[in-house]
Design an enzyme around this catalytic site. Sequence first.
Site: not given
Ligand code: DGL
Length: 273
Positions: A73, A43, A186-188, A10-11, A75, A154
């Site tokens: 991720c 993103g 989004c995984t966040h 992931d990012s 994205t 984050e």
């Molecule tokens: N966690 C990521 C996703 O699922 C990307 C978030 C990001 O880096 O902007 O999209």
Amino acid sequence: MSTMRIGVFDSGVGGLSVLRHLIAQLPTVEFVYLGDTARVPYGNKSAATIAHYAAQSASFLREKGVEMIVVACNTVSAAALDVVEAVAQVPVVGMIEPAARAAIELSQTKRIGVIGTRATIESRAYSLALYAHGGTTAMAVVEHACPLLVALAEEGWVAHPATYAIIEEYLRPLLEVEIDTLILGCTHFPLLADAIEHVAPVTLIDPGYWAARQVQRMVGVLSPSGRGHVLVPPVEYYVTDIPSNFAAVARQFLGFDIGQPHLVALDSIVPSS
Ligand code: DGL
């Protein structure tokens, strides 16, 4: 029988929300986790830049000898899954397809909301997948970019009043059209699931859970009784920068200490496909 190794990237910390499900559903597997924390967020970047970063991550994981890659991720899954597949040379599982299928199955009214980063929403990857899998089902899909939620996750601001206010603002247009199901694209975002559910009491789809189920089906032979409960699952953690709160946010996501992650320089990687 040697232990299977699966790469996850992931990012940043977001992919840990996917890793949590992978650990729970595949207790006999070893994982290699890579968070590109030096370059998060992805993103708001162009598809070309996201593809470049994703190719470097896939190449790094391939060098680590993984037998499968989970793109944790949305994205990258939306913008560059084909690039990851070309570089990886092992099976690749992304976030979009499993989540789209689950949303169609679980939604009663077929009024489905999707939230994600700007790149994910602008790619329309979710609506395309939903309409493709929905066949002739009458469906309404509303997508909305929520970039600030990445920073809040984050930061670990999972229950901050500002987080509630921002979620309310972002979700208003989706609630106005009476969605009954919301894809956390989004995984966040699963880190903020309690706050999101409070604002929008609808069925939440966590793509990481559904992707982990797909991986489990592909891996097949592993059974949850294989290793039994272990306190600290076998995961190697790599990051491209060590943000001071990485360990704290990881603890929030995973519920255990991950120790000090290894630092890697992805910039030096020239991916070969
Ligand atoms: N966690 C990521 C996703 O699922 C990307 C978030 C990001 O880096 O902007 O999209």
